[in-house]
Design a protein around this motif. Sequence first.
Motif, PDB file in Angstrom:
ATOM      1  N   VAL A   1       0.861  -1.188   0.000  1.00 25.00           N
ATOM      2  CA  VAL A   1       0.000   0.000   0.000  1.00 25.00           C
ATOM      3  C   VAL A   1       0.896   1.237   0.000  1.00 25.00           C
ATOM      4  CG1 VAL A   1      -1.796   1.263   1.235  1.00 25.00           C
ATOM      5  CG2 VAL A   1      -1.788  -1.236   1.288  1.00 25.00           C
ATOM      6  N   ALA A   2       0.563   2.213  -0.804  1.00 24.88           N
ATOM      7  CA  ALA A   2       1.363   3.437  -0.882  1.00 24.88           C
ATOM      8  C   ALA A   2       1.437   4.133   0.473  1.00 24.88           C
ATOM      9  CB  ALA A   2       0.782   4.387  -1.919  1.00 24.88           C
ATOM     10  N   PHE A   3       2.607   4.670   0.782  1.00 27.16           N
ATOM     11  CA  PHE A   3       2.774   5.403   2.035  1.00 27.16           C
ATOM     12  C   PHE A   3       1.887   6.641   2.050  1.00 27.16           C
ATOM     13  CE2 PHE A   3       4.904   8.499   4.764  1.00 27.16           C
ATOM     14  CZ  PHE A   3       5.080   7.753   5.922  1.00 27.16           C
ATOM     15  N   ALA A   4       1.753   7.286   0.912  1.00 26.44           N
ATOM     16  CA  ALA A   4       0.875   8.452   0.794  1.00 26.44           C
ATOM     17  C   ALA A   4       0.421   8.588  -0.652  1.00 26.44           C
ATOM     18  CB  ALA A   4       1.588   9.730   1.241  1.00 26.44           C
ATOM     19  N   THR A   5      -0.846   8.941  -0.831  1.00 24.40           N
ATOM     20  CA  THR A   5      -1.412   9.196  -2.155  1.00 24.40           C
ATOM     21  C   THR A   5      -2.248  10.464  -2.080  1.00 24.40           C
ATOM     22  OG1 THR A   5      -1.525   6.826  -2.647  1.00 24.40           O
ATOM     23  CG2 THR A   5      -2.858   8.293  -4.008  1.00 24.40           C
ATOM     24  N   VAL A   6      -1.946  11.430  -2.931  1.00 23.28           N
ATOM     25  CA  VAL A   6      -2.635  12.723  -2.878  1.00 23.28           C
ATOM     26  C   VAL A   6      -3.105  13.107  -4.277  1.00 23.28           C
ATOM     27  CG1 VAL A   6      -2.346  15.196  -2.460  1.00 23.28           C
ATOM     28  CG2 VAL A   6      -1.356  13.549  -0.869  1.00 23.28           C
ATOM     29  N   ASP A   7      -4.363  13.537  -4.359  1.00 22.86           N
ATOM     30  CA  ASP A   7      -4.882  14.091  -5.612  1.00 22.86           C
ATOM     31  C   ASP A   7      -4.461  15.550  -5.713  1.00 22.86           C
ATOM     32  OD1 ASP A   7      -6.128  11.736  -6.336  1.00 22.86           O
ATOM     33  OD2 ASP A   7      -8.038  12.276  -5.404  1.00 22.86           O
ATOM     34  N   LEU A   8      -3.853  15.905  -6.813  1.00 21.28           N
ATOM     35  CA  LEU A   8      -3.443  17.283  -7.068  1.00 21.28           C
ATOM     36  C   LEU A   8      -4.622  18.010  -7.721  1.00 21.28           C
ATOM     37  CD1 LEU A   8       0.049  16.399  -8.528  1.00 21.28           C
ATOM     38  CD2 LEU A   8      -0.434  17.205  -6.207  1.00 21.28           C
ATOM     39  N   VAL A   9      -5.110  19.051  -7.078  1.00 22.22           N
ATOM     40  CA  VAL A   9      -6.306  19.734  -7.570  1.00 22.22           C
ATOM     41  C   VAL A   9      -6.038  21.230  -7.754  1.00 22.22           C
ATOM     42  CG1 VAL A   9      -7.837  18.078  -6.463  1.00 22.22           C
ATOM     43  CG2 VAL A   9      -7.179  20.148  -5.231  1.00 22.22           C
ATOM     44  N   ALA A  10      -6.832  21.830  -8.632  1.00 23.57           N
ATOM     45  CA  ALA A  10      -6.797  23.280  -8.827  1.00 23.57           C
ATOM     46  C   ALA A  10      -7.775  23.910  -7.834  1.00 23.57           C
ATOM     47  CB  ALA A  10      -7.184  23.619 -10.261  1.00 23.57           C
ATOM     48  N   ARG A  11      -7.252  24.685  -6.906  1.00 20.89           N
ATOM     49  CA  ARG A  11      -8.099  25.243  -5.844  1.00 20.89           C
ATOM     50  C   ARG A  11      -8.600  26.648  -6.174  1.00 20.89           C
ATOM     51  NH1 ARG A  11      -5.093  24.071  -0.232  1.00 20.89           N
ATOM     52  NH2 ARG A  11      -7.095  24.851   0.516  1.00 20.89           N
ATOM     53  N   VAL A  12      -8.125  27.200  -7.269  1.00 18.76           N
ATOM     54  CA  VAL A  12      -8.611  28.518  -7.695  1.00 18.76           C
ATOM     55  C   VAL A  12      -9.010  28.434  -9.165  1.00 18.76           C
ATOM     56  CG1 VAL A  12      -7.272  29.855  -6.027  1.00 18.76           C
ATOM     57  CG2 VAL A  12      -6.246  29.250  -8.238  1.00 18.76           C
ATOM     58  N   GLU A  13      -9.844  29.373  -9.562  1.00 17.96           N
ATOM     59  CA  GLU A  13     -10.327  29.378 -10.941  1.00 17.96           C
ATOM     60  C   GLU A  13      -9.330  30.065 -11.855  1.00 17.96           C
ATOM     61  OE1 GLU A  13     -14.195  31.038 -13.516  1.00 17.96           O
ATOM     62  OE2 GLU A  13     -14.145  31.180 -11.329  1.00 17.96           O
ATOM     63  N   GLY A  14      -9.178  29.501 -13.051  1.00 17.45           N
ATOM     64  CA  GLY A  14      -8.290  30.113 -14.021  1.00 17.45           C
ATOM     65  C   GLY A  14      -7.954  29.136 -15.132  1.00 17.45           C
ATOM     66  N   PHE A  15      -7.237  29.616 -16.123  1.00 21.18           N
ATOM     67  CA  PHE A  15      -6.810  28.753 -17.223  1.00 21.18           C
ATOM     68  C   PHE A  15      -5.475  28.101 -16.880  1.00 21.18           C
ATOM     69  CE2 PHE A  15      -9.697  31.724 -19.335  1.00 21.18           C
ATOM     70  CZ  PHE A  15     -10.491  30.844 -20.049  1.00 21.18           C
ATOM     71  N   LEU A  16      -5.377  26.823 -17.174  1.00 17.31           N
ATOM     72  CA  LEU A  16      -4.123  26.101 -16.945  1.00 17.31           C
ATOM     73  C   LEU A  16      -3.117  26.568 -17.987  1.00 17.31           C
ATOM     74  CD1 LEU A  16      -3.115  23.826 -15.021  1.00 17.31           C
ATOM     75  CD2 LEU A  16      -3.498  22.231 -16.902  1.00 17.31           C
ATOM     76  N   VAL A  17      -1.984  27.100 -17.511  1.00 12.57           N
ATOM     77  CA  VAL A  17      -1.012  27.683 -18.442  1.00 12.57           C
ATOM     78  C   VAL A  17       0.249  26.839 -18.605  1.00 12.57           C
ATOM     79  CG1 VAL A  17      -1.805  30.037 -18.073  1.00 12.57           C
ATOM     80  CG2 VAL A  17      -0.025  29.095 -16.590  1.00 12.57           C
ATOM     81  N   SER A  18       0.472  25.874 -17.698  1.00 11.46           N
ATOM     82  CA  SER A  18       1.690  25.056 -17.853  1.00 11.46           C
ATOM     83  C   SER A  18       1.558  23.720 -17.135  1.00 11.46           C
ATOM     84  CB  SER A  18       2.915  25.806 -17.318  1.00 11.46           C
ATOM     85  OG  SER A  18       2.841  25.944 -15.903  1.00 11.46           O
TER      86      SER A  18
END
Length: 416
Positions: free
Chosen positions: A71-88
């Motif tokens: 079992v993975a030691f840690a697993t985290v979903d990376l999320v966009a917490r603010v509104e905007g266009f993804l630039v990179s």
Amino acid sequence: MSNRSDEAVVFAAARRIRGLVPFLAAIALTGLVAGCKQENKFQPPPPAEVSVGVPVKQEVAPFEVLTGNTVAFATVDLVARVEGFLVSQDYVDGSVMKKGDKLFGIEQTMYKAKVKEAEAQLDGAKASLAQAEAEFTRQETLLRQNVSAQATYDTAKAKRDNARANVENAEGNLTIAQTNLGYTTVLAPFDGIVSKHLISVGELVGASTATKLATIVQLDPIYVTFTMSEQDVLQIRQNLKDRRLDPEELSKVPLDIGLMNEEGFPHKGFLNYVSPELDATTGTILVRGLFPNPARILIPGFFVRVKVPQGLEATASLLVPNRVIAEDQAGKYVMTVNKDNVVVQTRITTGQLLASGLRVISTGLKPDDQVVLNTNGAAIPGAKVVPKVTTIPVATDGTPAASPAASPAAPPAAPK
């Protein structure tokens, strides 16, 4: 004419008799010789030679082998917490990233402007506070000199307190603006492998809810979880004499694991957690180990064999090669040779199997028993043999063989 014919017949008969004489003499001589020979007797073959050896004496720590999962030691979903266009997107899908590395970038223009606006409001609030504090100090001095009225003093104090509140409010707004600006850069929260991206550059994220961009998984170290039966737990407690292990002692209990295609148990770790309660529906308890995984050989979801000690101390044991153990309806046995060099069938009970191919003999054998190692089909109970003494190779470790067996856990017995 009659006399000549009779003579001829007699002469022919005589010649035939003379021809048979040597043949009859040979037959007579043969019978005479045969009568002079001794009668044949059965000579039993000599006793067969068999290889024998005394059981190996070795300290073996009691253990069991269970099946677990990584079992993975840690697993985290990376999320966009603010509104905007993804630039990179600042990583390659599936690459290993370090803590603090930039993974994604969101358009920052609006959020930088919000920070400047908040900074300006804070500066204005601080200027108003400075003026209010100066006015309050002046009114306080005049009141002591009976020059100013109490009402004027109270008004100056209220304005000062209000100015202080405005400064605190402006500081809060600035913090929020700076935090939102920080959210436009998605960083790795720990060292790990980042999954493939789920959102492409140019898409709008965070418009209504947090948008999942990718997942990061920490593989070093890695957990291994498995369950133990109630019977195993009780046995371990008995071996520990009901001694309870605190978290520090649990971390000193070694665990070894091996993948299904690996020999033995090459991965070393230690006990990390034991559930404080037994699952009444399954009669099992959850146990977890922690294992270093710098090369990331272990990935989440693998089935593994887990070797766990059943006690904290090794015990003296007798070992014989597992291949010499046979079994019938009455149970397991080995062939031994007694002091009269006669093969005997000896009943035994067995323990755990070691990676060296040796099996622990729980009961039935004595340290000086001569165990038949190689019979070639000649070691039959009751048969006399010629024992050839050889040495059984000594096991170099107490590692169990790769056959499914039991379960580990000295620590689980000691949950507090």
